[in-house]
Design a protein around this motif. Sequence first.
Motif, short mmCIF file in Angstrom:
data_model
loop_
_atom_site.label_atom_id
_atom_site.label_comp_id
_atom_site.label_asym_id
_atom_site.label_seq_id
_atom_site.Cartn_x
_atom_site.Cartn_y
_atom_site.Cartn_z
N LEU A 5 0.83 -1.20 0.00
CA LEU A 5 0.00 0.00 0.00
C LEU A 5 0.86 1.25 0.00
CD1 LEU A 5 -2.54 -1.04 2.80
CD2 LEU A 5 -2.95 -1.00 0.33
N PRO A 6 0.38 2.33 -0.60
CA PRO A 6 1.06 3.61 -0.44
C PRO A 6 1.02 3.99 1.06
CG PRO A 6 -0.74 3.77 -2.02
CD PRO A 6 -0.83 2.43 -1.40
N TRP A 7 2.00 4.72 1.56
CA TRP A 7 2.09 4.97 2.99
C TRP A 7 0.85 5.64 3.58
CZ3 TRP A 7 2.03 9.73 5.41
CH2 TRP A 7 2.24 10.85 4.60
N ARG A 8 0.16 6.44 2.79
CA ARG A 8 -1.03 7.14 3.32
C ARG A 8 -2.19 6.17 3.58
NH1 ARG A 8 -0.71 12.85 2.50
NH2 ARG A 8 0.99 13.36 1.08
N GLU A 9 -2.12 4.99 2.98
CA GLU A 9 -3.21 4.02 3.14
C GLU A 9 -2.88 2.90 4.15
OE1 GLU A 9 -4.57 2.58 -0.65
OE2 GLU A 9 -4.19 4.54 -1.57
N VAL A 10 -1.66 2.93 4.65
CA VAL A 10 -1.29 1.91 5.64
C VAL A 10 -2.02 2.21 6.94
CG1 VAL A 10 0.62 0.97 7.00
CG2 VAL A 10 0.97 1.53 4.58
N PRO A 11 -2.76 1.22 7.51
CA PRO A 11 -3.48 1.49 8.75
C PRO A 11 -2.51 1.76 9.89
CG PRO A 11 -3.75 -0.81 8.07
CD PRO A 11 -2.94 -0.14 7.01
#
Length: 99
Positions: A5-11
Amino acid sequence: MSKLLPWREVPSAGWLEEKGNAEEYETGDWRTIKPIWLKEHCIQCLRCFVYCPDSAITAENGRVTGVDYKHCKGCGICAHECPSKPKALEMVAESADEL
Ligand code: SF4
Ligand code: SF4
Protein backbone atom coordinates in the motif's frame (compact mmCIF):
# COMPACT_ATOMS: atom_id res chain seq x y z
CA MET A 1 2.15 -11.95 -1.86
CA SER A 2 0.04 -9.14 -0.41
CA LYS A 3 -0.23 -5.85 -2.26
CA LEU A 4 2.00 -3.05 -1.02
CA LEU A 5 0.00 0.00 0.00
CA PRO A 6 1.06 3.61 -0.44
CA TRP A 7 2.09 4.97 2.99
CA ARG A 8 -1.03 7.14 3.32
CA GLU A 9 -3.21 4.02 3.14
CA VAL A 10 -1.29 1.91 5.64
CA PRO A 11 -3.48 1.49 8.75
CA SER A 12 -2.03 2.93 11.95
CA ALA A 13 -0.54 0.42 14.36
CA GLY A 14 0.01 0.59 18.10
CA TRP A 15 1.47 3.62 19.84
CA LEU A 16 3.07 4.32 23.18
CA GLU A 17 0.77 6.19 25.53
CA GLU A 18 3.42 6.99 28.12
CA LYS A 19 7.01 8.02 27.70
CA GLY A 20 9.83 6.32 29.61
CA ASN A 21 8.09 2.96 29.95
CA ALA A 22 10.66 0.83 28.09
CA GLU A 23 11.84 -0.64 31.39
CA GLU A 24 8.41 -2.23 31.89
CA TYR A 25 8.95 -4.48 28.87
CA GLU A 26 10.88 -7.52 29.96
CA THR A 27 12.83 -8.31 26.81
CA GLY A 28 14.46 -11.22 28.65
CA ASP A 29 11.31 -13.20 27.74
CA TRP A 30 12.62 -13.60 24.19
CA ARG A 31 15.99 -15.06 25.16
CA THR A 32 17.20 -18.54 24.17
CA ILE A 33 20.80 -18.09 25.30
CA LYS A 34 22.13 -15.95 28.11
CA PRO A 35 25.42 -14.52 29.30
CA ILE A 36 26.95 -15.76 32.51
CA TRP A 37 29.30 -13.30 34.21
CA LEU A 38 32.41 -14.94 35.59
CA LYS A 39 33.56 -12.47 38.20
CA GLU A 40 36.96 -14.10 38.69
CA HIS A 41 37.93 -13.42 35.06
CA CYS A 42 36.57 -9.87 34.90
CA ILE A 43 39.16 -7.08 34.52
CA GLN A 44 36.46 -4.38 34.97
CA CYS A 45 37.09 -2.74 31.60
CA LEU A 46 33.33 -1.96 31.27
CA ARG A 47 33.24 -2.79 27.55
CA CYS A 48 30.19 -5.01 28.10
CA PHE A 49 28.42 -2.17 29.90
CA VAL A 50 29.07 0.21 27.02
CA TYR A 51 28.21 -2.21 24.21
CA CYS A 52 25.06 -3.84 25.60
CA PRO A 53 22.15 -2.50 23.51
CA ASP A 54 19.66 -3.11 26.32
CA SER A 55 21.60 -1.59 29.24
CA ALA A 56 21.35 -5.03 30.81
CA ILE A 57 24.85 -5.16 32.29
CA THR A 58 24.57 -3.95 35.86
CA ALA A 59 27.27 -1.84 37.49
CA GLU A 60 27.83 -0.04 40.73
CA ASN A 61 30.50 2.54 41.55
CA GLY A 62 32.04 2.06 38.11
CA ARG A 63 32.32 -1.72 38.43
CA VAL A 64 30.33 -4.45 36.71
CA THR A 65 28.13 -6.41 39.11
CA GLY A 66 26.26 -8.82 36.82
CA VAL A 67 23.47 -9.12 34.28
CA ASP A 68 19.89 -7.89 34.49
CA TYR A 69 18.13 -11.00 33.16
CA LYS A 70 14.74 -9.26 32.97
CA HIS A 71 16.06 -7.07 30.16
CA CYS A 72 18.92 -9.07 28.61
CA LYS A 73 17.69 -10.52 25.31
CA GLY A 74 20.67 -12.80 24.79
CA CYS A 75 22.22 -11.13 21.76
CA GLY A 76 25.74 -12.12 22.85
CA ILE A 77 27.37 -8.76 22.08
CA CYS A 78 28.74 -8.45 25.62
CA ALA A 79 30.48 -11.82 25.44
CA HIS A 80 31.80 -11.03 21.95
CA GLU A 81 33.29 -7.72 23.12
CA CYS A 82 34.68 -9.00 26.43
CA PRO A 83 38.49 -8.77 26.06
CA SER A 84 39.60 -10.79 29.07
CA LYS A 85 41.29 -14.13 28.55
CA PRO A 86 39.58 -16.32 29.50
CA LYS A 87 36.41 -14.38 28.83
CA ALA A 88 34.43 -13.11 31.79
CA LEU A 89 31.13 -13.42 29.91
CA GLU A 90 30.12 -16.76 28.50
CA MET A 91 26.95 -17.49 26.53
CA VAL A 92 25.06 -20.59 27.65
CA ALA A 93 21.67 -22.14 26.89
CA GLU A 94 18.79 -20.39 28.63
CA SER A 95 17.93 -23.60 30.44
CA ALA A 96 21.39 -23.83 32.04
CA ASP A 97 21.35 -23.32 35.78
CA GLU A 98 22.37 -19.84 36.85
CA LEU A 99 25.70 -19.63 38.62
S1 SF4 B 1 23.52 -10.76 25.77
FE1 SF4 B 1 23.08 -8.79 24.74
S2 SF4 B 1 21.38 -7.94 25.90
FE2 SF4 B 1 22.26 -9.53 27.18
S3 SF4 B 1 23.71 -8.44 28.50
FE3 SF4 B 1 24.84 -9.21 26.71
S4 SF4 B 1 24.82 -7.50 25.27
FE4 SF4 B 1 23.24 -7.10 26.80
S1 SF4 C 1 33.80 -6.79 29.08
FE1 SF4 C 1 34.40 -8.62 30.25
S2 SF4 C 1 36.23 -8.01 31.40
FE2 SF4 C 1 35.25 -6.13 30.69
S3 SF4 C 1 33.92 -5.52 32.41
FE3 SF4 C 1 32.67 -6.77 31.01
S4 SF4 C 1 32.81 -8.84 31.82
FE4 SF4 C 1 34.49 -7.67 32.75
